[in-house]
Design a protein around this motif. Structure first.
Motif, PDB file in Angstrom:
ATOM      1  N   GLN A  47       0.820  -1.213   0.000  1.00 22.23           N
ATOM      2  CA  GLN A  47       0.000   0.000   0.000  1.00 22.23           C
ATOM      3  C   GLN A  47       0.853   1.261   0.000  1.00 22.23           C
ATOM      4  OE1 GLN A  47      -3.339  -0.183  -0.289  1.00 22.23           O
ATOM      5  NE2 GLN A  47      -3.045  -2.401  -0.401  1.00 22.23           N
ATOM      6  N   ARG A  48       2.009   1.200   0.666  1.00 22.55           N
ATOM      7  CA  ARG A  48       2.900   2.352   0.695  1.00 22.55           C
ATOM      8  C   ARG A  48       4.330   1.854   0.806  1.00 22.55           C
ATOM      9  NH1 ARG A  48       2.639   7.466   4.866  1.00 22.55           N
ATOM     10  NH2 ARG A  48       3.176   5.852   6.361  1.00 22.55           N
ATOM     11  N   LEU A  49       5.230   2.503   0.058  1.00 21.59           N
ATOM     12  CA  LEU A  49       6.628   2.072   0.007  1.00 21.59           C
ATOM     13  C   LEU A  49       7.532   3.287   0.138  1.00 21.59           C
ATOM     14  CD1 LEU A  49       8.825  -0.140  -0.732  1.00 21.59           C
ATOM     15  CD2 LEU A  49       8.470   0.561  -3.111  1.00 21.59           C
ATOM     16  N   LYS A  50       8.486   3.214   1.065  1.00 16.72           N
ATOM     17  CA  LYS A  50       9.511   4.252   1.178  1.00 16.72           C
ATOM     18  C   LYS A  50      10.838   3.605   0.819  1.00 16.72           C
ATOM     19  CE  LYS A  50       7.208   7.100   4.620  1.00 16.72           C
ATOM     20  NZ  LYS A  50       7.310   7.726   5.961  1.00 16.72           N
ATOM     21  N   SER A  51      11.266   3.783  -0.420  1.00 16.73           N
ATOM     22  CA  SER A  51      12.470   3.105  -0.901  1.00 16.73           C
ATOM     23  C   SER A  51      12.802   3.591  -2.301  1.00 16.73           C
ATOM     24  CB  SER A  51      12.235   1.598  -0.942  1.00 16.73           C
ATOM     25  OG  SER A  51      13.299   0.933  -1.574  1.00 16.73           O
ATOM     26  N   VAL A 110      -6.794  -9.897  10.594  1.00 18.83           N
ATOM     27  CA  VAL A 110      -7.234  -9.484   9.260  1.00 18.83           C
ATOM     28  C   VAL A 110      -7.564  -7.993   9.295  1.00 18.83           C
ATOM     29  CG1 VAL A 110      -9.137  -9.694   7.624  1.00 18.83           C
ATOM     30  CG2 VAL A 110      -8.074 -11.740   8.568  1.00 18.83           C
ATOM     31  N   GLY A 111      -7.082  -7.256   8.297  1.00 19.47           N
ATOM     32  CA  GLY A 111      -7.339  -5.824   8.221  1.00 19.47           C
ATOM     33  C   GLY A 111      -6.324  -4.970   8.951  1.00 19.47           C
ATOM     34  N   SER A 112      -5.438  -5.595   9.739  1.00 11.82           N
ATOM     35  CA  SER A 112      -4.414  -4.796  10.417  1.00 11.82           C
ATOM     36  C   SER A 112      -3.363  -4.353   9.407  1.00 11.82           C
ATOM     37  CB  SER A 112      -3.784  -5.572  11.578  1.00 11.82           C
ATOM     38  OG  SER A 112      -3.171  -6.758  11.133  1.00 11.82           O
ATOM     39  N   VAL A 113      -2.615  -3.309   9.764  1.00 12.29           N
ATOM     40  CA  VAL A 113      -1.606  -2.745   8.867  1.00 12.29           C
ATOM     41  C   VAL A 113      -0.244  -3.300   9.245  1.00 12.29           C
ATOM     42  CG1 VAL A 113      -0.526  -0.631   8.008  1.00 12.29           C
ATOM     43  CG2 VAL A 113      -2.957  -0.629   8.626  1.00 12.29           C
ATOM     44  N   GLY A 114       0.375  -4.023   8.318  1.00 11.58           N
ATOM     45  CA  GLY A 114       1.705  -4.569   8.543  1.00 11.58           C
ATOM     46  C   GLY A 114       2.767  -3.605   8.044  1.00 11.58           C
ATOM     47  N   THR A 115       3.848  -3.487   8.803  1.00 12.39           N
ATOM     48  CA  THR A 115       4.975  -2.638   8.402  1.00 12.39           C
ATOM     49  C   THR A 115       6.263  -3.441   8.479  1.00 12.39           C
ATOM     50  OG1 THR A 115       3.912  -0.664   9.275  1.00 12.39           O
ATOM     51  CG2 THR A 115       6.261  -0.529   8.878  1.00 12.39           C
ATOM     52  N   VAL A 116       6.921  -3.564   7.341  1.00 10.09           N
ATOM     53  CA  VAL A 116       8.239  -4.201   7.275  1.00 10.09           C
ATOM     54  C   VAL A 116       9.280  -3.093   7.156  1.00 10.09           C
ATOM     55  CG1 VAL A 116       9.771  -5.651   5.889  1.00 10.09           C
ATOM     56  CG2 VAL A 116       7.360  -6.286   6.179  1.00 10.09           C
ATOM     57  N   THR A 117      10.285  -3.115   8.030  1.00  6.64           N
ATOM     58  CA  THR A 117      11.381  -2.153   7.972  1.00  6.64           C
ATOM     59  C   THR A 117      12.689  -2.916   7.796  1.00  6.64           C
ATOM     60  OG1 THR A 117      10.182  -0.669   9.462  1.00  6.64           O
ATOM     61  CG2 THR A 117      12.530  -0.254   9.166  1.00  6.64           C
ATOM     62  N   LEU A 118      13.423  -2.590   6.741  1.00  7.04           N
ATOM     63  CA  LEU A 118      14.705  -3.225   6.456  1.00  7.04           C
ATOM     64  C   LEU A 118      15.799  -2.163   6.503  1.00  7.04           C
ATOM     65  CD1 LEU A 118      13.668  -5.430   3.392  1.00  7.04           C
ATOM     66  CD2 LEU A 118      13.527  -5.994   5.819  1.00  7.04           C
ATOM     67  N   LEU A 119      16.888  -2.473   7.187  1.00  2.00           N
ATOM     68  CA  LEU A 119      17.985  -1.527   7.353  1.00  2.00           C
ATOM     69  C   LEU A 119      19.265  -2.072   6.733  1.00  2.00           C
ATOM     70  CD1 LEU A 119      17.491  -0.614  11.135  1.00  2.00           C
ATOM     71  CD2 LEU A 119      16.445   0.490   9.139  1.00  2.00           C
ATOM     72  N   ILE A 194      14.382   0.499   3.771  1.00  2.00           N
ATOM     73  CA  ILE A 194      13.158   0.182   3.025  1.00  2.00           C
ATOM     74  C   ILE A 194      12.039   0.047   4.056  1.00  2.00           C
ATOM     75  CG2 ILE A 194      11.948  -1.505   1.583  1.00  2.00           C
ATOM     76  CD1 ILE A 194      14.674  -2.375   0.492  1.00  2.00           C
ATOM     77  N   VAL A 195      10.948   0.774   3.832  1.00  6.90           N
ATOM     78  CA  VAL A 195       9.757   0.625   4.676  1.00  6.90           C
ATOM     79  C   VAL A 195       8.589   0.273   3.766  1.00  6.90           C
ATOM     80  CG1 VAL A 195       8.191   1.690   6.335  1.00  6.90           C
ATOM     81  CG2 VAL A 195      10.618   2.303   6.350  1.00  6.90           C
ATOM     82  N   VAL A 196       7.925  -0.833   4.096  1.00  8.23           N
ATOM     83  CA  VAL A 196       6.806  -1.342   3.302  1.00  8.23           C
ATOM     84  C   VAL A 196       5.579  -1.425   4.206  1.00  8.23           C
ATOM     85  CG1 VAL A 196       5.909  -3.445   2.226  1.00  8.23           C
ATOM     86  CG2 VAL A 196       8.215  -2.678   1.711  1.00  8.23           C
ATOM     87  N   GLU A 197       4.456  -0.945   3.708  1.00  2.00           N
ATOM     88  CA  GLU A 197       3.202  -1.073   4.450  1.00  2.00           C
ATOM     89  C   GLU A 197       2.190  -1.832   3.604  1.00  2.00           C
ATOM     90  OE1 GLU A 197       2.041   2.875   5.534  1.00  2.00           O
ATOM     91  OE2 GLU A 197       3.976   3.250   6.498  1.00  2.00           O
ATOM     92  N   PHE A 198       1.433  -2.696   4.266  1.00  2.00           N
ATOM     93  CA  PHE A 198       0.438  -3.508   3.561  1.00  2.00           C
ATOM     94  C   PHE A 198      -0.687  -3.843   4.536  1.00  2.00           C
ATOM     95  CE2 PHE A 198       3.519  -6.225   5.547  1.00  2.00           C
ATOM     96  CZ  PHE A 198       2.804  -7.303   6.052  1.00  2.00           C
ATOM     97  N   VAL A 199      -1.813  -4.256   3.998  1.00  4.97           N
ATOM     98  CA  VAL A 199      -2.954  -4.629   4.825  1.00  4.97           C
ATOM     99  C   VAL A 199      -3.119  -6.142   4.786  1.00  4.97           C
ATOM    100  CG1 VAL A 199      -5.462  -4.387   5.126  1.00  4.97           C
ATOM    101  CG2 VAL A 199      -4.089  -2.422   4.395  1.00  4.97           C
ATOM    102  N   VAL A 200      -3.274  -6.748   5.964  1.00 11.20           N
ATOM    103  CA  VAL A 200      -3.473  -8.211   6.023  1.00 11.20           C
ATOM    104  C   VAL A 200      -4.790  -8.518   5.319  1.00 11.20           C
ATOM    105  CG1 VAL A 200      -3.793 -10.197   7.544  1.00 11.20           C
ATOM    106  CG2 VAL A 200      -2.196  -8.371   8.201  1.00 11.20           C
TER     107      VAL A 200
END
Length: 204
Positions: A47-51, A110-119, A194-200
């Protein structure tokens, strides 16, 4: 369960791929959740990407051990889906880490917002500093439903990113506050993020 293996895959679908093929890819990836060794698996559009990278989709899965993860990786269904998916991809990266403390919720809501952060850390960062970074990320992420952070143990497809975390939040406002806290805490050690956001997805 004292620890789990976390597996994150980021995928970039080629620009000219039809929507039907993309939907089939997501369905095929999510079907891998039925493999016995998988504790949890979800694939979804980003849904949203910072990279600087242009990834379009994310997969997050969990396993009891490295042995179970290896069995999943060699499973015929996984190999089939990988073979069918690769022709429509322009780019792919993955990271894997051991979460020493299993999250309280193994299957995010379900419906929660997942955030993956990679450094990707600067070259002069010591092992001791890496441990401090991971502890700071945990400390600064207490508002999430769960947080998992660790050091990548599979460098081949990680593009040099060595510290990874995944957290789940009830809504986007909490995610934004989390990102600001993480940036304030570890920014001086980091070469790239890298920051990635997505919805379960509701289909789980």
């Amino acid at each position: 369960m004292s620890q789990i293996i976390e597996h994150i895959v980021l995928l970039k679908v080629k620009d000219n791929v039809d929507s039907d093929k993309i939907e089939a890819m997501i369905n095929d990836l999510n079907s891998l959740a039925t493999i016995d060794q998988v504790l949890y698996l979800s694939a979804a559009p980003i849904q949203r990407l910072k990279s600087a990278f242009a990834f379009t989709h994310v997969l997050h899965s969990r396993y009891r051990s490295k042995e179970d993860f290896s069995v999943y990786h060699a499973h015929p269904d996984h190999l089939r889906v990988e073979e069918e998916t690769m022709p429509i991809l322009e780019d792919l990266m993955s990271v894997d880490w051991i979460a020493d403390e299993a999250p309280g919720i193994l299957k995010p809501r379900v419906g929660s917002v997942g955030t993956v952060t990679l450094l990707k850390l600067k070259e002069n960062v010591t092992d001791e500093a890496k441990k401090e970074i991971m502890e700071m990320i945990k400390e600064r992420s207490r508002g999430s439903d769960e947080i998992s952070v660790g050091e990548n143990f599979s460098p081949a497809r990680a593009k040099g990113f060595s510290v990874a975390s995944v957290a789940y939040f009830k809504d986007l406002g909490e995610v934004e506050a989390h990102e600001e806290l993480v940036n304030e805490t570890v920014g001086g050690y980091v070469e790239d993020t890298i920051v990635v956001e997505f919805v379960v997805p509701t289909s789980l």
